[in-house]
Structures are given as C-alpha cells and as structure tokens.
Design an enzyme around this catalytic site. Structure first.
Site, short mmCIF file in Angstrom:
data_model
loop_
_atom_site.label_atom_id
_atom_site.label_comp_id
_atom_site.label_asym_id
_atom_site.label_seq_id
_atom_site.Cartn_x
_atom_site.Cartn_y
_atom_site.Cartn_z
N ASN A 62 1.02 -1.20 0.14
CA ASN A 62 -0.22 0.17 0.21
C ASN A 62 0.87 0.66 0.24
O ASN A 62 2.49 1.26 0.07
CB ASN A 62 -1.07 -0.09 1.53
CG ASN A 62 0.34 -0.92 2.46
OD1 ASN A 62 0.49 0.69 2.43
ND2 ASN A 62 -0.71 -1.22 3.36
N ASP A 103 -4.35 -6.09 4.73
CA ASP A 103 -5.43 -7.03 5.98
C ASP A 103 -5.49 -8.77 5.04
O ASP A 103 -6.05 -9.77 5.99
CB ASP A 103 -6.80 -6.94 5.79
CG ASP A 103 -7.13 -5.26 6.29
OD1 ASP A 103 -6.09 -5.65 7.61
OD2 ASP A 103 -7.60 -4.27 6.07
N LYS A 140 -10.86 -3.46 18.64
CA LYS A 140 -9.60 -4.00 18.62
C LYS A 140 -8.97 -3.75 20.64
O LYS A 140 -8.01 -4.71 20.50
CB LYS A 140 -9.35 -3.60 17.41
CG LYS A 140 -9.37 -3.39 16.41
CD LYS A 140 -7.92 -3.13 15.52
CE LYS A 140 -9.01 -3.08 13.70
NZ LYS A 140 -7.35 -3.49 13.02
N1 CTP Z 1 -4.27 -3.53 11.62
C1 CTP Z 1 -2.87 -4.80 12.75
N2 CTP Z 1 -3.18 -5.51 12.16
C2 CTP Z 1 -3.90 -5.82 10.85
C3 CTP Z 1 -4.70 -4.89 10.30
C4 CTP Z 1 -4.80 -3.33 11.24
O1 CTP Z 1 -2.74 -4.27 13.47
N3 CTP Z 1 -3.56 -6.93 9.99
C5 CTP Z 1 -3.41 -1.94 12.83
C6 CTP Z 1 -3.18 -0.68 12.23
O2 CTP Z 1 -1.85 -1.20 12.34
C7 CTP Z 1 -4.27 0.48 12.54
C8 CTP Z 1 -5.88 -0.52 13.05
O3 CTP Z 1 -5.40 -1.85 13.21
O4 CTP Z 1 -3.81 0.53 13.99
C9 CTP Z 1 -6.37 0.43 11.78
O5 CTP Z 1 -6.30 -0.31 10.77
P1 CTP Z 1 -6.49 -0.18 9.21
O6 CTP Z 1 -7.00 -0.58 8.34
O7 CTP Z 1 -7.35 1.36 8.78
O8 CTP Z 1 -8.45 -1.26 10.05
P2 CTP Z 1 -9.03 -1.98 9.77
O9 CTP Z 1 -8.90 -3.67 11.00
O10 CTP Z 1 -8.07 -3.36 8.35
O11 CTP Z 1 -10.43 -2.03 9.44
P3 CTP Z 1 -11.46 -1.83 7.93
O12 CTP Z 1 -10.51 -2.78 6.68
O13 CTP Z 1 -12.59 -1.89 8.29
O14 CTP Z 1 -11.46 -0.62 7.58
#
Ligand code: CTP
Length: 402
Positions: A210, A279, A341
């Site tokens: 990303n 993700d 979380k």
């Molecule tokens: N995060 C994490 N591990 C993952 C994805 C996200 O620790 N596999 C953490 C990021 O470092 C950040 C927070 O979660 O601090 C939010 O990440 P974000 O990608 O915005 O949220 P998501 O949980 O992926 O939600 P969505 O995809 O629904 O926006």
C-alpha cells in the site's frame, strides 16, 4: 542555548524593524543559525546589509533571486527552519497569511513551511484593534499559528497603547524556552511503534502493498524517544531514515511484523500501531515467477492476523494506540475500531483530505479514546503532531489515574 537551532526571521515593514535587527543579533549570539527574509516595505526602514551582518548569512527578499541554482530558495528555507518568527508582523502580512496569499518571499516561505510559526505583531493600537485584523488573528490562531502579543507603551505614531513589538530579549527567552529540553514523561517506559506498509509476496518478483510512507510512524517513534522512552521501531519497507535515538527492527510481511511485535509485547508499556498492515495475503506464495497464461487471472487471498486486535485480546498493563485511515465517517469508524480491537486510543484521519494521510509531511487527525475522549488536531507537521498526540495521551492517562 540555541546551538544548532535553525531559525528563519521574516521581517515585514513597520517602524519596529530596527528591533528585529537586535532580535537577530541576540538569537545569533545565543548560538542559533538565523536566516532573514525581508519584505520590500521592511527594506524601506533598514538595509538588508544590517541583517546580513547580524546573522552572518545571506538575506532573502526576492522570490525570483535564486542564489543557489540547486534549490528553490523559499522551499529550501521553509524546509530548513526549525522555527519561523515573523517579527515585526504588520497587519498586511497577517491579512495575507490568513487568506493564503503568497506574493513575495516572506509569504511564499510561510505557506511552504511545516515548521512552527510564531507571529509577533507590531502596529498602531487602533489597527491592532481593527475588526478585520482581529478576525485574521483569530483565523491564524485556529490554523495553528502562535502569537507573541505586542506589549503596551508609547508607539512610534504618538499613541500610547498595545502595539509595540515585544522586546527582543523577551522573544529570545521564549525561543529558548521552546527549545529547552522538556521533562521526560516517558523516561523508564518502553514504547513499541510499528510503521510503514507491509509486503505480501505473490512470487519472487511480485508483492501486494500500500501507499504508506512510514512518515507518521517514524515521527511517533521520534516523539516517544524525545519524551524519554526506550523506543523500538518495527518498520515495514520504507525509504526514509530511522531516527538515531530508536532501535529499528526491519520486517517485510504482516506475519513478520506480528512476530516482531509479540517479541516485545510483554515488556512494553505502550504499543503504537501506526503501520498500514495488509489485511490479506496471497494464499499460496509461488516459489517460481508466475508466468502469464491466456485469459484473466485471479489470486486467492487469506486474512493476515489483525495485530492490534490480537494485542487487544492479550493486553495486561499495556496501553494500546491504533491508527485508522478512513475516507468517510472518520470518527464513527474510529470509535468502532476502538471497541472492536480493545484499544485505548485510536488516532483517525481522513486520507482524502488535502495535506493528510499517506506520503504527506503534514496530517490532521482526531484522537478518540476511552472515557469518550474525542479531540481534533488541525493540520500540523507530522513531527509536531506526534509530540502533541503523545503529550495529550500522557496527560489523559495521568488525569485518569488521579
Ligand atoms: N492493524 C493491525 N493488523 C492488521 C490490520 C490493521 O494491527 N492486520 C492495525 C493498524 O496498524 C491500525 C489499526 O489496526 O492501527 C486500524 O487499521 P485499519 O486497516 O484502518 O483497520 P481495519 O481493521 O483493517 O478496518 P477496515 O479494513 O474495516 O477499515
């Protein structure tokens, strides 16, 4: 006291220009490296040569007079500065800045800098109290500029009142206080910061990733270290240099980041998850380069571990801070992530906003947290923002324990 501090002094046209000469002299004597920019009106009062002699640097006054062809002078000065002082600041420059006008060397530099800007107004008492000037000052205050209020006394125009440029000694004192080492509220604490993107391999030559640049995470790590913490920065692949006072652990994938964080978790006091973690990752990683085939192709993806959520389920004493990059309903989604979380704070930003999010040097965010905390931080440099965020969280935690 100001050794190695880089200060740009913007001098605009008022009778108080003579005091700015003393100010530059005192800042230089205190060890600062000072570069002066003058407006045309300022030069009606004092020659650039006076400032050149006091600062022992070239004086800038013409946006199109590029002294060094390898850089653009106003951008270079804007980036160079640790602090920018506008002294004296006329009603005119205050008005221009409040409206985003950049038509000379001073105003182009002011708009281009992400450093802290202090404005020291000096003008006739009635001008200072004029409704338009007051409106412009209020706007700049809202935009994050700081003011050194004029003092009261005899004004050059014959009036007695508020409008005198603050005395150079007082301004130097304020600058010294600003740069003096603050107390170290995180001394004895271990802070783990994750930053940057992750890379999820498809085959030996391809990966999913990303746009994260790592700048916000690196700023958070630097801020934690400057507040006294032993700081571990766990970073995905980025092209910026790690601060010298943190321990860098380089990782590539979400899984590697997860393992690196877990290794530190038990002994960490604060974990800040700035990283933009993938993700999903490809279900199968091909050992050989994938060859193209006729027709479309698809890659099966599987979920990576949500590191923040996993830490949220395991935490004992640790304070967990997450980030949320959103494109809409920022605060609403951030509150959802906070609960889901089990984090203590989520720092949310709208990545569609200009000057916010991936790759930029500035950011505007909203901090949401337990006890219904919701605090907005306007556009600031990521470095300044990181310090303010940590200081705010430290204060909230201290108040919470009282
Ligand atoms: N995060 C994490 N591990 C993952 C994805 C996200 O620790 N596999 C953490 C990021 O470092 C950040 C927070 O979660 O601090 C939010 O990440 P974000 O990608 O915005 O949220 P998501 O949980 O992926 O939600 P969505 O995809 O629904 O926006």
């Amino acid at each position: 006291m100001l050794t190695s501090k880089k200060i740009v002094v913007c001098v605009t046209g008022g009778i108080a220009v003579y005091k700015a000469v003393a100010l530059v002299s005192k800042l230089t004597q205190a060890g600062a490296n000072v570069k002066v920019i003058m407006t045309k009106s300022a030069m009606e009062f004092v020659q650039p040569l006076s400032f050149q002699a006091m600062s022992r640097n070239d004086v800038f006054f013409d946006t199109f007079d590029e002294k060094d062809s390898s850089v653009i002078a106003h951008i270079n000065l804007a980036d160079w500065a640790d602090l920018v002082l506008v002294a004296p600041a006329t009603a005119n420059v205050i008005g221009k800045l409040a409206h985003g006008i950049a038509d000379d060397m001073v105003t182009t530099t002011l708009l281009a800098t992400t450093a802290k800007v202090w404005i020291a107004p000096a003008m006739n008492v009635h001008m200072y109290e004029n409704a338009a000037v007051k409106r412009n000052i209020a706007q700049l205050d809202k935009d994050g500029y700081s003011f050194i209020e004029p003092s009261e006394g005899f004004l050059a125009c014959g009036y007695v009142g508020k409008g005198r440029l603050e005395e150079p000694e007082k301004i130097v004192q304020l600058v010294e206080d600003y740069f003096s080492p603050k107390e170290l509220p995180l001394k004895g604490q271990k802070v783990v910061v994750t930053a940057g993107p992750t890379r999820e391999r498809i085959d030996p030559v391809r990966f999913l990733t990303n746009f994260s640049s790592g700048k916000m995470g690196y700023a958070m790590a630097s801020a934690a270290a400057s507040l006294g913490a032993e700081t571990i920065l766990i970073s995905g692949p980025v092209s910026i240099e790690a601060p010298s006072n943190v321990k860098l652990v380089s990782v590539e994938s979400a899984q590697e980041m997860y393992e690196a964080v877990l290794e530190q978790f038990d002994t960490a006091n604060i974990v800040i998850k700035t990283a933009a973690v993938a993700d999903y990752r490809p279900k199968d990683v091909h050992a050989q380069k994938m060859k193209k085939q006729p027709g479309d192709a698809s890659i099966a993806l599987e979920r990576t571990t949500d590191i923040l959520a996993d830490l949220g389920s395991k935490k004992t004493h640790q304070l967990l801070i997450g980030f949320a990059a959103e494109t809409n309903d920022v605060v609403h989604y951030a509150k959802g992530k906070l609960a889901k979380k089990n984090a203590d704070y989520i720092i949310a930003n709208d990545v569609t906003e200009a000057g916010s999010g991936f790759g930029t040097d500035t950011n505007a965010v909203t901090l949401v947290g337990k006890n219904n905390v919701e605090k907005h931080f306007p556009h600031l440099s990521k470095k300044e923002l990181a310090i303010q965020l940590l200081q705010t969280i430290i204060k909230l935690e201290t108040d919470d324990k009282k």
